[in-house]
Design a protein around this motif. Sequence first.
Motif, PDB file in Angstrom:
ATOM      1  N   ALA A   8     -17.698  -4.383  -3.881  1.00 49.81           N
ATOM      2  CA  ALA A   8     -16.931  -5.619  -3.701  1.00 49.81           C
ATOM      3  C   ALA A   8     -15.496  -5.412  -4.172  1.00 49.81           C
ATOM      4  O   ALA A   8     -15.261  -4.863  -5.254  1.00 49.81           O
ATOM      5  CB  ALA A   8     -17.564  -6.770  -4.477  1.00 49.81           C
ATOM      6  N   LEU A   9     -14.558  -5.835  -3.360  1.00 56.21           N
ATOM      7  CA  LEU A   9     -13.154  -5.710  -3.740  1.00 56.21           C
ATOM      8  C   LEU A   9     -12.412  -6.991  -3.369  1.00 56.21           C
ATOM      9  O   LEU A   9     -12.803  -7.720  -2.458  1.00 56.21           O
ATOM     10  CB  LEU A   9     -12.527  -4.488  -3.075  1.00 56.21           C
ATOM     11  N   HIS A  10     -11.336  -7.235  -4.102  1.00 54.26           N
ATOM     12  CA  HIS A  10     -10.528  -8.446  -3.917  1.00 54.26           C
ATOM     13  C   HIS A  10      -9.107  -8.033  -3.561  1.00 54.26           C
ATOM     14  O   HIS A  10      -8.515  -7.160  -4.212  1.00 54.26           O
ATOM     15  CB  HIS A  10     -10.529  -9.281  -5.195  1.00 54.26           C
ATOM     16  N   CYS A  11      -8.557  -8.652  -2.500  1.00 56.23           N
ATOM     17  CA  CYS A  11      -7.222  -8.325  -2.017  1.00 56.23           C
ATOM     18  C   CYS A  11      -6.288  -9.491  -2.308  1.00 56.23           C
ATOM     19  O   CYS A  11      -6.478 -10.592  -1.760  1.00 56.23           O
ATOM     20  CB  CYS A  11      -7.250  -8.028  -0.523  1.00 56.23           C
ATOM     21  N   ALA A  54     -17.710  -5.653   0.756  1.00 52.70           N
ATOM     22  CA  ALA A  54     -17.650  -7.097   0.572  1.00 52.70           C
ATOM     23  C   ALA A  54     -16.232  -7.429   0.119  1.00 52.70           C
ATOM     24  O   ALA A  54     -15.842  -7.085  -1.005  1.00 52.70           O
ATOM     25  CB  ALA A  54     -18.664  -7.557  -0.464  1.00 52.70           C
ATOM     26  N   VAL A  55     -15.465  -8.055   0.989  1.00 51.11           N
ATOM     27  CA  VAL A  55     -14.040  -8.250   0.742  1.00 51.11           C
ATOM     28  C   VAL A  55     -13.743  -9.733   0.554  1.00 51.11           C
ATOM     29  O   VAL A  55     -14.143 -10.567   1.371  1.00 51.11           O
ATOM     30  CB  VAL A  55     -13.187  -7.697   1.909  1.00 51.11           C
ATOM     31  N   THR A  56     -13.063 -10.029  -0.548  1.00 52.31           N
ATOM     32  CA  THR A  56     -12.511 -11.364  -0.756  1.00 52.31           C
ATOM     33  C   THR A  56     -10.995 -11.232  -0.783  1.00 52.31           C
ATOM     34  O   THR A  56     -10.439 -10.133  -0.941  1.00 52.31           O
ATOM     35  CB  THR A  56     -13.007 -11.978  -2.074  1.00 52.31           C
ATOM     36  N   GLY A  57     -10.304 -12.346  -0.608  1.00 50.99           N
ATOM     37  CA  GLY A  57      -8.853 -12.277  -0.573  1.00 50.99           C
ATOM     38  C   GLY A  57      -8.221 -13.614  -0.905  1.00 50.99           C
ATOM     39  O   GLY A  57      -8.869 -14.664  -0.854  1.00 50.99           O
ATOM     40  N   ALA A  58      -6.942 -13.550  -1.225  1.00 56.98           N
ATOM     41  CA  ALA A  58      -6.201 -14.766  -1.544  1.00 56.98           C
ATOM     42  C   ALA A  58      -4.725 -14.539  -1.276  1.00 56.98           C
ATOM     43  O   ALA A  58      -4.221 -13.412  -1.368  1.00 56.98           O
ATOM     44  CB  ALA A  58      -6.414 -15.164  -3.007  1.00 56.98           C
ATOM     45  N   ASP A  59      -4.048 -15.624  -0.929  1.00 57.68           N
ATOM     46  CA  ASP A  59      -2.604 -15.589  -0.706  1.00 57.68           C
ATOM     47  C   ASP A  59      -2.109 -17.032  -0.703  1.00 57.68           C
ATOM     48  O   ASP A  59      -2.762 -17.908  -0.125  1.00 57.68           O
ATOM     49  CB  ASP A  59      -2.276 -14.917   0.629  1.00 57.68           C
ATOM     50  N   ASP A  60      -0.974 -17.279  -1.343  1.00 59.34           N
ATOM     51  CA  ASP A  60      -0.454 -18.652  -1.361  1.00 59.34           C
ATOM     52  C   ASP A  60       0.451 -18.949  -0.176  1.00 59.34           C
ATOM     53  O   ASP A  60       1.028 -20.031  -0.086  1.00 59.34           O
ATOM     54  CB  ASP A  60       0.283 -18.947  -2.675  1.00 59.34           C
ATOM     55  N   ALA A  61       0.567 -17.997   0.768  1.00 63.23           N
ATOM     56  CA  ALA A  61       1.391 -18.223   1.954  1.00 63.23           C
ATOM     57  C   ALA A  61       0.672 -17.663   3.180  1.00 63.23           C
ATOM     58  O   ALA A  61       1.217 -16.887   3.953  1.00 63.23           O
ATOM     59  CB  ALA A  61       2.756 -17.563   1.793  1.00 63.23           C
ATOM     60  N   LEU A  62      -0.568 -18.091   3.370  1.00 60.09           N
ATOM     61  CA  LEU A  62      -1.405 -17.571   4.432  1.00 60.09           C
ATOM     62  C   LEU A  62      -1.122 -18.317   5.734  1.00 60.09           C
ATOM     63  O   LEU A  62      -1.174 -19.537   5.799  1.00 60.09           O
ATOM     64  CB  LEU A  62      -2.872 -17.745   4.051  1.00 60.09           C
TER      65      LEU A  62
END
Length: 786
Positions: free
Chosen positions: A18-21, A42-50
């Motif tokens: 599992a990795l987080h981008c 298993a990929v999770t991700g986040a961005d405040d300007a998606l």
Amino acid sequence: MSAAASTLPELFGRPVRALHCLGVGGMGLGPLAIYAAELGFAVTGADDALTDAMRAWLERSRVTLGAPEILPLDAELLVISSAIPPSHPALAAAQVRGLPVVRRGEFLAELARHRRLVAVCGSHGKTTTTAMLVTALRAAGLSPGYVGGGLFADESTPPAAAGASDLLVAEIDESDGTIGRFAPFLTVLVNLDWDHPDHYRTQAELEAAFAALLARSAGPALINAACELSARAAAGRPNTFTFGRQGAYALVSSAPAGAARLELTLNGLFGPGLPRASVRAFGEFNALNATAALAAAHLLGAGLRPDLLADYPGVRRRQAVLASGAAFTVVEDYAHHPSEIAALLTGLRLRLPAEGRLRVVFQPHRYSRTKQFRAGFAAALSTADALYLLDVYGAGESALPGGSTADLAETLRGTASGLPLVHLPGEHAAVFTRLGAELRPGDLVAIVGAGDLDVSARAWLASFRWPAWWDRVAAALAPRLSVETKLQRETPLADKTTLRVGGAARLYAEPANDTDLLNLVRAAHALGLRVLPLGRGSNLLVPDEGVDALVIALRHPFWESFTPLPPDTAGGPPRLRVGAGLRLKNLCGLAAKAGLVGFEFLEGIPGNVGGSLRMNAGAMGGWIFDVVESVEFVTLAGERRTLPKSAMHVDYRHCAELQNAIAIAAVLRPPAADTRPTADISQQIDAYRDKRRKTQPREPSAGCIFKNPPGDSAGRLIDAAGLKGTRVGDAEVSPVHANFIVNHDHARAADVIALVRQVRAEVEKKHGVRLEPEVLLYGRDWKEFL
């Protein structure tokens, strides 16, 4: 390789599932997250300007999105983009938990160790070249894995994929120094220019980084033959090939083939060469990108064909057209270095309509770059006719003295004092409002930069005051026309078609003579205004929303001429010159009265001469071009021409020369001498009329909806599928003839389109035959709906 089903590779010497981008909305990390998910992580991700577009692709690829400040509990590795500041809460959480943190480039290099890496790198054009190479390799059947640096312009090609071979094509970014982690099989160096002064303090440092990459490449290298810095970086390296005008892979010529398509001639190490390779792009820069992509594909063992790039969909923000045809054009591009901007604006000026101005909206990217290259930016931007500056997009940097947009504006006012320049610090909306107020018909707007101005540009277009704009375009055309010519706004088109559905034309004209027609077409061409010819409205479907174009119909009596001509040889048959606006039914009747034989089959075709020529209309075993000697037409560039039939390319329901032209007249001759009396001709016309009435519906229709497939009848296939009487709204498959869709008073274009899709799907399911529409979807392309 079905990578998702294979054993996951170790990452940085340890097993990771599992990795987080963090920063997954960016064009660097977003595609990489998709690639990792395709591999099975298993990929999770986040961005405040998606953006919506990137969100859609991430969710489609099973990347789970969350709040930017939250680090998922099951994450075993944190991957960050270069825009993430050290103070970010997710970074702090990773440090507390002892999780390894790697940059985007480091993660890509680690994944690339397990594949044959094709590294596309350099200063300008690598995103486009990567996308073109992926397109070519997929078309050649090599199925590479790939990680792009942008989104394809279509909605069906993902920005990354695992692929089914051992190849991995990836865009390699040099900006943060992670280029030192890569050891490619093949390196494609598109060009070199000093950039990223925040990391490479001198040009020599940048050259050294690329020289080291080339030295680590295990297989061939491909470099730009015209780039001196690339040559220095590759100096002394064996197995190095060049591409370009003077390259071993030689671009011999490139020529526009339509609004946004190039035809390339390539030679050299391609063996017999490619005399005509087609790519959907424009400009010399893209011709070189395409040459590099095809050369790299050849080095990787692809069998080269002229069509390897024919379906290249383009990349968003790389000379992507946001709006066109409405008497102004909007093009967006990611250019953010002076060399890129200079090349872009030079190419765009070649596409500028004769009466247009090049208006440039520019957002500088990074304060360090703006400060270092401020004079270069000013020189490149000074070629615009009007310039609109937005505040610097910092990309995580703090402001620097000398690196602001105000500093750039001050330099421009000193070096290009005559250039109209707008800089309104703060929100983008005010700048775009000013642009809209100053926009004039014929203008080309370039949206330039690597920041967030693309979002603002789309918002501006979405809120554009279109009615007032079209009024302005009409006002620009009216003085060029005589009072006899009709020029109208928002003219309903439904009652001008035989199906009687659809919306309005933004502009509608009925020229009263050939002078007005030429003036109208030439003015539209000079303003970049789209022109759509309209005959009697048969064999076409107008969308419910109408058409954003100038519709030209030859319905004035001037175009309905019928003039007998003497035979061109002794004893030969008489000839006719007929105007394009003459209805076929009237032509048939007038010819019969004149005792002319051979035109009877035209009886009952609900169109005029011009429309029938454009699509080579036919009925009762005859085709209009069976009786054509020559055609007079006006191209959409305003050139008047006459061609004999022998010089025209005519086939089933198609005439190539008239697809981008307006037929104005034709010389006709009977197919053979015939001495039948007039009474016999009239009897034949009556027989055709009676047959048509018995076999075709009387309700409003557009004629045959589908083309007949080879060796069969579309009507038979539809009937055999049991589809007669099938209905969507007030649109129905005719019970009389299955290849007609009829309108029961209140059908909408959407009903007809839905019925076309349903019939097409059912016929393919039952018979294995995919029917193609014969009816023209006016102003649109059936590919958008089928």
